[in-house]
Design a protein around this motif. Structure first.
Motif, PDB file in Angstrom:
ATOM      1  N   ASP A 197     -41.811  -7.638 -44.662  1.00 21.20           N
ATOM      2  CA  ASP A 197     -41.809  -9.073 -44.881  1.00 21.20           C
ATOM      3  C   ASP A 197     -42.648  -9.551 -43.646  1.00 21.20           C
ATOM      4  OD1 ASP A 197     -39.738  -8.860 -43.027  1.00 21.20           O
ATOM      5  OD2 ASP A 197     -38.567 -10.154 -44.262  1.00 21.20           O
ATOM      6  N   THR A 241     -48.279 -10.128 -43.549  1.00 20.93           N
ATOM      7  CA  THR A 241     -48.735 -11.428 -44.509  1.00 20.93           C
ATOM      8  C   THR A 241     -49.971 -11.300 -45.152  1.00 20.93           C
ATOM      9  OG1 THR A 241     -49.775 -12.832 -42.745  1.00 20.93           O
ATOM     10  CG2 THR A 241     -47.293 -13.113 -43.089  1.00 20.93           C
ATOM     11  N   LEU A 285     -48.469 -12.256 -51.392  1.00 27.03           N
ATOM     12  CA  LEU A 285     -47.757 -13.302 -51.697  1.00 27.03           C
ATOM     13  C   LEU A 285     -46.093 -12.880 -52.024  1.00 27.03           C
ATOM     14  CD1 LEU A 285     -49.889 -14.741 -54.719  1.00 27.03           C
ATOM     15  CD2 LEU A 285     -49.536 -15.914 -52.382  1.00 27.03           C
ATOM     16  N   LYS A 286     -45.969 -11.866 -51.762  1.00 31.33           N
ATOM     17  CA  LYS A 286     -44.505 -11.194 -51.863  1.00 31.33           C
ATOM     18  C   LYS A 286     -44.564 -10.072 -50.948  1.00 31.33           C
ATOM     19  CE  LYS A 286     -41.735  -8.594 -55.010  1.00 31.33           C
ATOM     20  NZ  LYS A 286     -41.795  -7.557 -56.224  1.00 31.33           N
ATOM     21  N   PRO A 287     -43.615  -9.681 -50.225  1.00 29.40           N
ATOM     22  CA  PRO A 287     -43.404  -8.776 -49.329  1.00 29.40           C
ATOM     23  C   PRO A 287     -43.878  -7.239 -50.081  1.00 29.40           C
ATOM     24  CG  PRO A 287     -41.732 -10.050 -48.974  1.00 29.40           C
ATOM     25  CD  PRO A 287     -42.414 -10.526 -50.201  1.00 29.40           C
ATOM     26  N   ASP A 347     -43.063  -3.729 -50.985  1.00 29.02           N
ATOM     27  CA  ASP A 347     -41.731  -3.088 -51.511  1.00 29.02           C
ATOM     28  C   ASP A 347     -41.938  -1.465 -51.534  1.00 29.02           C
ATOM     29  OD1 ASP A 347     -39.207  -2.274 -52.181  1.00 29.02           O
ATOM     30  OD2 ASP A 347     -39.445  -3.160 -54.245  1.00 29.02           O
ATOM     31  N   LYS A 382     -44.782  -1.895 -54.397  1.00 35.88           N
ATOM     32  CA  LYS A 382     -45.142  -3.114 -55.321  1.00 35.88           C
ATOM     33  C   LYS A 382     -45.104  -4.285 -54.469  1.00 35.88           C
ATOM     34  CE  LYS A 382     -42.250  -1.719 -59.058  1.00 35.88           C
ATOM     35  NZ  LYS A 382     -41.251  -1.790 -60.202  1.00 35.88           N
ATOM     36  N   THR A 383     -45.880  -5.329 -54.711  1.00 33.39           N
ATOM     37  CA  THR A 383     -46.401  -6.393 -54.063  1.00 33.39           C
ATOM     38  C   THR A 383     -47.235  -7.257 -55.145  1.00 33.39           C
ATOM     39  OG1 THR A 383     -46.876  -7.529 -51.914  1.00 33.39           O
ATOM     40  CG2 THR A 383     -48.514  -5.818 -52.729  1.00 33.39           C
ATOM     41  N   ILE A 384     -47.267  -8.528 -54.625  1.00 31.56           N
ATOM     42  CA  ILE A 384     -48.523  -9.505 -55.082  1.00 31.56           C
ATOM     43  C   ILE A 384     -49.368 -10.008 -54.385  1.00 31.56           C
ATOM     44  CG2 ILE A 384     -48.637 -11.640 -56.489  1.00 31.56           C
ATOM     45  CD1 ILE A 384     -45.691 -11.090 -57.492  1.00 31.56           C
ATOM     46  N   GLU A 429     -52.734 -14.983 -58.796  1.00 36.56           N
ATOM     47  CA  GLU A 429     -51.725 -13.910 -58.295  1.00 36.56           C
ATOM     48  C   GLU A 429     -51.955 -12.620 -59.043  1.00 36.56           C
ATOM     49  OE1 GLU A 429     -47.801 -15.246 -58.729  1.00 36.56           O
ATOM     50  OE2 GLU A 429     -47.966 -17.181 -57.486  1.00 36.56           O
ATOM     51  N   PRO A 460     -50.368  -9.069 -59.134  1.00 37.79           N
ATOM     52  CA  PRO A 460     -49.280  -7.970 -58.983  1.00 37.79           C
ATOM     53  C   PRO A 460     -49.724  -6.510 -58.865  1.00 37.79           C
ATOM     54  CG  PRO A 460     -49.211  -8.814 -61.266  1.00 37.79           C
ATOM     55  CD  PRO A 460     -50.312  -9.330 -60.783  1.00 37.79           C
TER      56      PRO A 460
END
Length: 168
Positions: A24, A27, A39-41, A43, A63-65, A78, A80
């Motif tokens: 996280d 960025t 937009l998402k950490p 994973d 996985k992220t966005i 956004e 994914p």
């Protein structure tokens, strides 16, 4: 950062190690001259497996966005991303292997950070649309045609391109 101690897998030819990690702190992703906002950490889930012959295989999923711009109207989108990938490692000299896809590690630590970033970078599409029906920007005034209409006519042509009109 995605660093893992795989000493248990290195020492046992039947061993495997399941991992789950989230970064996280990152960025943005940089790819060439472009910067993409996360937009998402990120994973990361996967398994290190000793596959014999002193080779450790990692099978994982990222996985992220990320935030991209629509190729027609330039609005932010956004996007994914889910990537399944495999990477192989060895603590021994690469000259003993005929295959090019084996990364050499020193000690018991494997750093997957560069592998994860590379997988993310190559998965970023060249062009993305906010919607399949995106109308884009007006060629004359530049207004976003998804939000407003303009009074420009379709016959308005850039004067530099007017010679091409005669060819049609």
């Amino acid at each position: 950062m995605f660093k893992f101690n795989i000493s248990s897998v290195l020492s046992d030819e039947t061993a495997s190690l399941d991992i789950k990690a989230i970064d996280d702190k990152m960025t943005h992703i940089r790819y060439g001259k472009n910067h993409y906002k996360l937009l998402k950490p990120i994973d990361l889930v996967g398994t290190f497996t000793n596959v014999g012959n002193q080779i450790i295989q990692f099978k994982g999923c990222i996985k992220t966005i990320i935030q991209l711009q629509c190729g027609r109207c330039t609005e932010f989108v956004e996007y994914p991303i889910t990537i399944d990938f495999t990477q192989r490692f060895s603590a021994h000299n690469i000259e003993t292997f005929e295959e090019d896809d084996i990364q050499i590690i020193e000690g018991n630590l494997v750093d997957l950070t560069s592998v994860v970033l590379e997988e993310l970078q190559i998965s970023i599409p060249v062009n993305v649309l906010c919607d399949e029906e995106c109308k884009g920007l007006c060629n004359s005034c530049g207004i976003n045609l998804n939000k407003k209409s303009c009074s420009c006519t379709a016959t308005d042509v850039d004067p530099r391109l007017s010679v091409l009109k005669d060819l049609i």
